[in-house]
Design an enzyme around this catalytic site. Structure first.
Site, PDB file in Angstrom:
ATOM      1  N   SER A 179     -31.117  25.496 -41.980  1.00 24.69           N
ATOM      2  CA  SER A 179     -30.612  25.668 -43.337  1.00 24.69           C
ATOM      3  C   SER A 179     -31.669  25.219 -44.359  1.00 24.69           C
ATOM      4  O   SER A 179     -32.010  25.941 -45.307  1.00 24.69           O
ATOM      5  CB  SER A 179     -29.324  24.847 -43.498  1.00 24.69           C
ATOM      6  OG  SER A 179     -28.980  24.726 -44.845  1.00 24.69           O
ATOM      7  N   LYS A 239     -34.723  27.993 -46.584  1.00 22.94           N
ATOM      8  CA  LYS A 239     -34.886  28.081 -48.045  1.00 22.94           C
ATOM      9  C   LYS A 239     -36.300  27.704 -48.458  1.00 22.94           C
ATOM     10  O   LYS A 239     -36.882  28.310 -49.362  1.00 22.94           O
ATOM     11  CB  LYS A 239     -33.859  27.177 -48.736  1.00 22.94           C
ATOM     12  CG  LYS A 239     -32.453  27.767 -48.676  1.00 22.94           C
ATOM     13  CD  LYS A 239     -31.407  26.810 -49.186  1.00 22.94           C
ATOM     14  CE  LYS A 239     -31.168  25.698 -48.220  1.00 22.94           C
ATOM     15  NZ  LYS A 239     -29.989  24.901 -48.390  1.00 22.94           N
ATOM     16  N   ARG A 296     -19.950  25.952 -42.455  1.00 23.22           N
ATOM     17  CA  ARG A 296     -20.186  24.691 -41.742  1.00 23.22           C
ATOM     18  C   ARG A 296     -19.470  23.542 -42.432  1.00 23.22           C
ATOM     19  O   ARG A 296     -18.947  22.634 -41.788  1.00 23.22           O
ATOM     20  CB  ARG A 296     -21.696  24.400 -41.665  1.00 23.22           C
ATOM     21  CG  ARG A 296     -22.433  25.352 -40.726  1.00 23.22           C
ATOM     22  CD  ARG A 296     -23.932  25.279 -40.950  1.00 23.22           C
ATOM     23  NE  ARG A 296     -24.462  23.947 -40.889  1.00 23.22           N
ATOM     24  CZ  ARG A 296     -25.344  23.434 -41.754  1.00 23.22           C
ATOM     25  NH1 ARG A 296     -25.831  24.168 -42.739  1.00 23.22           N
ATOM     26  NH2 ARG A 296     -25.765  22.208 -41.637  1.00 23.22           N
ATOM     27  N   HIS A 305     -38.555  18.076 -50.194  1.00 22.55           N
ATOM     28  CA  HIS A 305     -37.116  18.246 -50.010  1.00 22.55           C
ATOM     29  C   HIS A 305     -36.547  16.955 -49.446  1.00 22.55           C
ATOM     30  O   HIS A 305     -37.107  16.370 -48.522  1.00 22.55           O
ATOM     31  CB  HIS A 305     -36.813  19.399 -49.040  1.00 22.55           C
ATOM     32  CG  HIS A 305     -35.344  19.590 -48.848  1.00 22.55           C
ATOM     33  ND1 HIS A 305     -34.579  20.347 -49.710  1.00 22.55           N
ATOM     34  CD2 HIS A 305     -34.486  19.082 -47.934  1.00 22.55           C
ATOM     35  CE1 HIS A 305     -33.315  20.305 -49.320  1.00 22.55           C
ATOM     36  NE2 HIS A 305     -33.229  19.547 -48.249  1.00 22.55           N
ATOM     37  N   ASP A 321     -27.799  31.515 -45.574  1.00 21.90           N
ATOM     38  CA  ASP A 321     -27.547  30.072 -45.645  1.00 21.90           C
ATOM     39  C   ASP A 321     -26.353  29.762 -46.540  1.00 21.90           C
ATOM     40  O   ASP A 321     -25.566  28.871 -46.254  1.00 21.90           O
ATOM     41  CB  ASP A 321     -28.790  29.336 -46.155  1.00 21.90           C
ATOM     42  CG  ASP A 321     -28.534  27.842 -46.191  1.00 21.90           C
ATOM     43  OD1 ASP A 321     -28.230  27.278 -45.130  1.00 21.90           O
ATOM     44  OD2 ASP A 321     -28.584  27.246 -47.280  1.00 21.90           O
TER      45      ASP A 321
HETATM   46  N1  URA Z   1     -28.924  20.633 -47.275  1.00 19.81           N
HETATM   47  C1  URA Z   1     -29.151  21.924 -46.907  1.00 19.81           C
HETATM   48  O1  URA Z   1     -29.911  22.626 -47.547  1.00 19.81           O
HETATM   49  N2  URA Z   1     -28.542  22.368 -45.821  1.00 19.81           N
HETATM   50  C2  URA Z   1     -27.717  21.623 -45.072  1.00 19.81           C
HETATM   51  O2  URA Z   1     -27.215  22.105 -44.091  1.00 19.81           O
HETATM   52  C3  URA Z   1     -27.474  20.305 -45.476  1.00 19.81           C
HETATM   53  C4  URA Z   1     -28.113  19.833 -46.592  1.00 19.81           C
END
Ligand code: URA
Length: 437
Positions: free
Chosen positions: A195, A199, A180, A94, A173
């Protein structure tokens, strides 16, 4: 009734955090679930996220918040994937997002070509950093949506899948990120970490390599902030049983020579063909080495770029999702050049300015659901260290809608800094963060 059995309420949770207190597990579980199912109002969650941004959360609070977000949805399970009677180990990466960051495109098939399964759930772009799915959608026929069963089948057959996260994965999220985004609280490190990791944990990967960006084009430009985010995420992943490591990488200069959609796919194809810009290759290989090591494979990933195995896997991955790997990529009808206004050596190319220009040309979206232009983007022909002459073409702007050129050109004004001498060459990878490190 004892104090401990009283149902938490939004106002006391907000005031506890506002006054610098620590939230207990029940308060956190309630806030995350109640916001997701509508019992906690958006204005209350806005106040809470602002209090969290200002007051922070300790490690236990962040871990509980993340677990509560995972618990709002389904968890994918790829633990029984096999090929030729051998269990397939899952490894994912990621990136916190950067300008010109097309690394997922060559990296996913490269790692899969060594026999690992790479379930890469990606997003669409919002703001200046492009989305991997938007880039891939410039390939004729390619589709981002896969059910969990389709993902599993593709992982078994091809080893690589890049697709959209379904609505059932950490739904908290989705709502929280949208909130946010419009309340100035995206930069909260606990919220960012929760966040991203909610995931990845829900996705069910066994190992995870994080690419945490720092520099002008990153969410968190400051190196200390990037380091804290990396440490927090490595801790969260490790505590949840995901073998996690992070690289902190430079995002002061945009990656490669392109930012946009189809232009970035074309550059990724150069890397898969064994060429491509040195920094894109360097970062692809650094992340691939980490992923292979996490998957228990001792190999030099450069071999499968040079040998064509990564390209074969790319073609299979694109075709499995309806794409035509041989179809020409869309090209912009309108291209305008940017020229150097003096002689000199390029000492800096500002990632943020380039990202803003690509976005203004139509490569990104202002609101979720907006359309993006496949052919829009910026191509830069020089990088720090290159000598330029006054009047030389240094960048090109690509778009379907030429009325966007004026605003994009304004973004690029001053993006290139010229000096007398070449800056010291630096590595794209600044630091490696492991558990306890
Ligand atoms: N990417 C994400 O998955 N979450 C965030 O809060 C910012 C970038």
């Amino acid at each position: 009734m004892t104090a401990g059995s009283v149902t938490p309420d939004a106002v006391s949770i907000i005031t506890t955090k506002r006054d610098g207190g620590v939230l207990d597990d029940r308060q956190i579980d309630w806030a995350v679930q109640a916001f997701t199912d509508g019992r906690m109002a958006p204005e209350q969650m806005s106040a809470l996220t602002m209090a969290i941004l200002l007051r922070g959360m300790d490690r236990r609070e962040i871990a509980r918040w993340t677990a509560a977000m995972v618990a709002t949805g389904e968890r994918l399970d790829f633990s029984d994937l096999t090929r030729d009677g051998r269990r397939l180990r899952t490894v994912d990466k990621h990136s916190t997002g950067g300008v010109g960051d097309k690394i997922t495109l060559p990296l996913t098939p490269l790692v899969a070509s060594y026999g690992l399964a790479v379930p890469q759930l990606s997003g669409r772009g919002l703001g200046l950093t492009g989305g991997t799915l938007d880039k891939l959608e410039s390939i004729p026929g390619w589709r981002a949506d896969r059910t969990p069963a389709q993902m599993a089948a593709q992982l078994r057959d091809v080893g690589a899948v890049i697709c959209a996260a379904g609505p059932g994965l950490a739904p908290a999220d989705r709502k929280l990120y949208a909130l946010r985004d419009v309340t100035g609280t995206v930069e909260s490190i606990p919220m960012l970490a929760a966040s991203i990791m909610s995931k990845k944990i829900a996705e069910g990967t066994e190992a995870l390599v994080l690419d945490v960006k720092s520099g002008s084009g990153a969410f968190l430009p400051d190196l200390d902030d990037a380091r804290e985010l990396a440490r927090t995420m490595v801790g969260l992943g490790t505590d949840s049983g995901v073998d996690t490591v992070a690289l902190i990488t430079d995002m002061a200069t945009p990656l490669g020579h392109t930012a946009g959609n189809a232009v970035e796919v074309a550059e990724a194809l150069e890397v898969l063909a064994g060429g491509g810009p040195a920094d894109v290759v360097e970062l692809t290989l650094a992340l691939a080495r980490e992923m292979l090591a996490a998957g228990g494979i001792d190999a030099d990933p450069a071999e499968h770029l040079a040998g064509g195995q990564a390209m074969d896997c790319w073609r299979a991955m694109i075709a499995a999702q309806g794409g035509d790997p041989d179809a020409p990529l869309p090209r912009a009808d309108h291209v305008e050049e940017v020229t150097a206004d003096a002689d000199g050596v390029v000492t800096a190319l500002d990632a943020r300015a380039v990202g803003l220009a690509a976005w203004r040309l139509g490569a990104g979206r202002a609101r979720p659901g907006d359309d993006v232009q496949a052919e829009a983007g910026v191509v830069w022909h020089v990088r720090p260290g290159d000598r330029v002459r006054r009047g030389q073409t240094v960048m090109s702007m690509h778009t379907r809608t030429p009325e966007r050129f004026v605003a994009a050109r304004a973004a690029l004004d001053g993006a290139l800094t010229l000096g007398e001498a070449a800056p010291e060459a630096t590595s794209v990878v600044a630091e490696r963060i492991t558990v306890g490190g």
